[in-house]
Design a protein around this motif. Structure first.
Motif, PDB file in Angstrom:
ATOM      1  N   ILE A   1       0.810  -1.224   0.234  1.00 52.76           N
ATOM      2  CA  ILE A   1       0.166   0.131   0.090  1.00 52.76           C
ATOM      3  C   ILE A   1       1.145   1.162   0.024  1.00 52.76           C
ATOM      4  N   ALA A   2       0.623   2.071  -0.786  1.00 50.89           N
ATOM      5  CA  ALA A   2       1.244   3.569  -0.815  1.00 50.89           C
ATOM      6  C   ALA A   2       0.194   4.464  -0.867  1.00 50.89           C
ATOM      7  N   THR A   3       0.095   5.191   0.293  1.00 53.05           N
ATOM      8  CA  THR A   3      -1.083   6.124   0.563  1.00 53.05           C
ATOM      9  C   THR A   3      -0.680   7.510   1.138  1.00 53.05           C
ATOM     10  N   SER A   4      -1.561   8.405   0.727  1.00 52.74           N
ATOM     11  CA  SER A   4      -1.378   9.836   1.215  1.00 52.74           C
ATOM     12  C   SER A   4      -1.725   9.894   2.720  1.00 52.74           C
ATOM     13  N   LYS A   5      -2.218   8.734   3.476  1.00 50.11           N
ATOM     14  CA  LYS A   5      -2.497   8.863   4.727  1.00 50.11           C
ATOM     15  C   LYS A   5      -1.237   8.932   5.374  1.00 50.11           C
ATOM     16  N   VAL A   6      -1.339   9.246   6.653  1.00 49.54           N
ATOM     17  CA  VAL A   6      -0.355   9.195   7.701  1.00 49.54           C
ATOM     18  C   VAL A   6      -0.673   8.033   8.494  1.00 49.54           C
ATOM     19  N   GLU A   7       0.311   7.513   9.378  1.00 48.64           N
ATOM     20  CA  GLU A   7      -0.073   5.967   9.947  1.00 48.64           C
ATOM     21  C   GLU A   7      -0.958   6.144  10.952  1.00 48.64           C
ATOM     22  N   ALA A   8      -1.522   7.176  11.540  1.00 49.33           N
ATOM     23  CA  ALA A   8      -2.636   7.082  12.427  1.00 49.33           C
ATOM     24  C   ALA A   8      -4.055   7.378  11.784  1.00 49.33           C
ATOM     25  N   GLU A   9      -4.045   7.657  10.406  1.00 48.31           N
ATOM     26  CA  GLU A   9      -5.205   7.502   9.562  1.00 48.31           C
ATOM     27  C   GLU A   9      -5.292   6.076   8.973  1.00 48.31           C
ATOM     28  N   PHE A  10      -4.187   5.531   8.834  1.00 45.43           N
ATOM     29  CA  PHE A  10      -4.207   3.945   8.348  1.00 45.43           C
ATOM     30  C   PHE A  10      -4.722   3.198   9.293  1.00 45.43           C
ATOM     31  N   GLN A  11      -4.304   3.504  10.566  1.00 44.32           N
ATOM     32  CA  GLN A  11      -5.113   2.636  11.695  1.00 44.32           C
ATOM     33  C   GLN A  11      -6.293   2.898  11.739  1.00 44.32           C
ATOM     34  N   ARG A  12      -6.768   4.013  11.800  1.00 47.12           N
ATOM     35  CA  ARG A  12      -8.227   4.188  11.872  1.00 47.12           C
ATOM     36  C   ARG A  12      -9.032   3.684  10.800  1.00 47.12           C
ATOM     37  N   ASP A  13      -8.467   3.990   9.455  1.00 48.74           N
ATOM     38  CA  ASP A  13      -9.580   3.615   8.572  1.00 48.74           C
ATOM     39  C   ASP A  13      -9.080   2.022   7.751  1.00 48.74           C
ATOM     40  N   VAL A  14      -8.164   1.772   7.993  1.00 51.17           N
ATOM     41  CA  VAL A  14      -7.917   0.326   7.166  1.00 51.17           C
ATOM     42  C   VAL A  14      -7.618  -0.908   8.114  1.00 51.17           C
ATOM     43  N   ILE A  15      -6.944  -0.547   9.252  1.00 53.15           N
ATOM     44  CA  ILE A  15      -6.903  -1.824  10.135  1.00 53.15           C
ATOM     45  C   ILE A  15      -8.180  -2.265  10.717  1.00 53.15           C
ATOM     46  N   LYS A  16      -9.350  -1.506  10.722  1.00 48.84           N
ATOM     47  CA  LYS A  16     -10.434  -1.663  11.460  1.00 48.84           C
ATOM     48  C   LYS A  16     -11.246  -2.781  10.390  1.00 48.84           C
ATOM     49  N   PHE A  17     -10.759  -2.615   9.159  1.00 48.16           N
ATOM     50  CA  PHE A  17     -11.334  -3.729   7.960  1.00 48.16           C
ATOM     51  C   PHE A  17     -10.796  -4.971   8.015  1.00 48.16           C
ATOM     52  N   GLY A  18      -9.511  -4.964   8.633  1.00 47.21           N
ATOM     53  CA  GLY A  18      -8.548  -6.120   8.458  1.00 47.21           C
ATOM     54  C   GLY A  18      -7.940  -6.505   7.029  1.00 47.21           C
ATOM     55  N   LEU A  19      -7.838  -5.264   6.382  1.00 51.35           N
ATOM     56  CA  LEU A  19      -7.244  -5.548   5.170  1.00 51.35           C
ATOM     57  C   LEU A  19      -5.729  -5.470   5.182  1.00 51.35           C
ATOM     58  N   ASP A  20      -5.063  -4.951   6.215  1.00 54.05           N
ATOM     59  CA  ASP A  20      -3.633  -5.112   6.221  1.00 54.05           C
ATOM     60  C   ASP A  20      -3.049  -6.246   6.326  1.00 54.05           C
ATOM     61  N   LYS A  21      -3.804  -7.286   6.676  1.00 54.43           N
ATOM     62  CA  LYS A  21      -3.033  -8.507   6.824  1.00 54.43           C
ATOM     63  C   LYS A  21      -2.741  -9.298   5.250  1.00 54.43           C
ATOM     64  N   TYR A  22      -3.376  -8.587   4.252  1.00 47.49           N
ATOM     65  CA  TYR A  22      -3.073  -8.888   3.029  1.00 47.49           C
ATOM     66  C   TYR A  22      -1.809  -8.198   2.166  1.00 47.49           C
ATOM     67  N   PHE A  23      -1.343  -7.449   2.995  1.00 49.55           N
ATOM     68  CA  PHE A  23      -0.195  -6.689   2.332  1.00 49.55           C
ATOM     69  C   PHE A  23       1.183  -6.781   2.808  1.00 49.55           C
ATOM     70  N   ASP A  24       2.161  -6.940   2.149  1.00 48.95           N
ATOM     71  CA  ASP A  24       3.420  -7.313   2.591  1.00 48.95           C
ATOM     72  C   ASP A  24       4.427  -5.976   3.094  1.00 48.95           C
ATOM     73  N   GLU A  25       3.933  -4.795   2.422  1.00 46.98           N
ATOM     74  CA  GLU A  25       4.641  -3.488   2.974  1.00 46.98           C
ATOM     75  C   GLU A  25       3.647  -2.319   2.696  1.00 46.98           C
ATOM     76  N   PHE A  26       4.125  -1.162   3.617  1.00 42.91           N
ATOM     77  CA  PHE A  26       3.309  -0.120   3.541  1.00 42.91           C
ATOM     78  C   PHE A  26       4.102   1.130   3.454  1.00 42.91           C
ATOM     79  N   VAL A  27       3.578   2.311   2.905  1.00 47.19           N
ATOM     80  CA  VAL A  27       4.177   3.401   2.521  1.00 47.19           C
ATOM     81  C   VAL A  27       3.177   4.561   3.183  1.00 47.19           C
TER      82      VAL A  27
END
Length: 218
Positions: free
Chosen positions: A110-136
Motif C-alpha cells: 500500500i502506498a497512500t497519502s494517509k499518515v500512519e494514524a489515519e491508516f490505523q483508523r481507516d484500514v486496520i479496522k477492516f482487516g485489510l492490512d493482513k493481505y499486504f507485505d509492505e506499507f508506505v
C-alpha cells in the motif's frame, strides 16, 4: 475513450492506493472538509472540494487557498470522527487482495497519502492490512502525489521490478505518480469512470477481479 488492456501482462508486484481504491472514504473525508470551510466563511461547493480527493490533506487545503491552512486542517480532522460511518470496503476488494497475497509469486504493498494514524483508523479496522507485505505513508516521503516518491518507496520496500509493477488508483494524481515512477497504472473503475483525464491509463479495471488478469500467465 478506449483503453487497450493487455491482460496477462506479467505483473508480479501490486501497489495500491487506499482512498477510493480499496476503501470508499470520499464522504468520510470531504463532507467534514466542506462543512469546515462553510463554518469558516468559505463559499465552496461540495464539487469544489470533492475533486481534490486523493491527495494529502495539507496539499488539499493549500490548493483551496485558505488563509490559515494549518488551522483549517486541524478543524477538518477534528470532524472526521463524526463521519466514519460513511467508509466501507469496495465490493470484491477483500477477495482479490487475499488471492494476490496467497500467490507466492506476487508481492503487494500500500502506498497512500494517509499518515500512519489515519491508516490505523481507516484500514486496520477492516482487516485489510493482513493481505499486504509492505506499507508506505505520506510521512515517509518528501513529496506526495502526483510526485512518484510514495510509489518509488513501495518499489524499494518490496524489492520490486518496476517493469512488473502496477499501481492501482482512482485519481489523475495516481496516474501521474505511477508514470513518473515508470510503472504501469490501473484505474479503479468501480470508483472512477473513463475520461480524457485517464487517456494514458494502462489498464481499466471494471471490477477488482480484473486485477487477477494482470498476473503472469502460468
Amino acid at each position: 475513450m478506449q483503453i487497450k488492456n493487455n491482460w496477462g501482462a506479467g505483473m508480479n508486484d501490486f501497489i495500491f492506493d487506499v482512498d477510493g481504491t480499496l476503501i470508499d472514504t470520499e464522504k468520510m473525508y470531504m463532507l467534514p472538509l466542506h462543512q469546515t470551510l462553510l463554518e469558516n466563511g468559505y463559499d465552496f461547493s461540495y464539487a469544489d472540494v470533492e475533486k481534490l480527493f486523493g491527495i494529502t490533506s495539507m496539499d488539499t487545503v493549500r490548493i483551496l487557498g485558505v488563509k490559515d491552512p494549518v488551522d483549517i486542517q486541524h478543524k477538518w480532522f477534528a470532524k472526521i470522527k463524526d463521519y466514519t460511518q460513511y467508509a466501507h470496503v469496495y465490493d470484491g476488494i477483500e477477495d482479490v487482495v487475499r488471492k494476490l497475497h496467497e500467490d507466492k509469486s506476487v508481492k503487494t504493498a500500500i502506498a497512500t497519502s494517509k499518515v500512519e494514524a489515519e491508516f490505523q483508523r481507516d484500514v486496520i479496522k477492516f482487516g485489510l492490512d493482513k493481505y499486504f507485505d509492505e506499507f508506505v505513508f505520506s510521512t515517509e516521503v518528501k513529496h506526495g502525489k502526483p510526485a512518484p516518491d510514495m510509489i518509488l518507496k513501495g518499489i524499494e520496500k518490496l524489492s520490486a521490478d518496476p517493469k512488473k509493477t502496477v499501481y492501482i488508483g482512482d485519481t489523475k494524481y495516481d496516474l501521474q505518480a505511477a508514470h513518473a515512477a515508470k510503472v504501469k497504472f490501473a484505474l479503479a473503475g468501480w470508483r472512477t469512470e473513463k475520461s480524457a483525464d485517464f487517456k494514458d491509463t494502462d489498464y481499466f479495471l471494471e471490477t477488482p477481479a480484473d486485477l487477477l488478469k494482470l498476473l503472469t500467465d502460468k
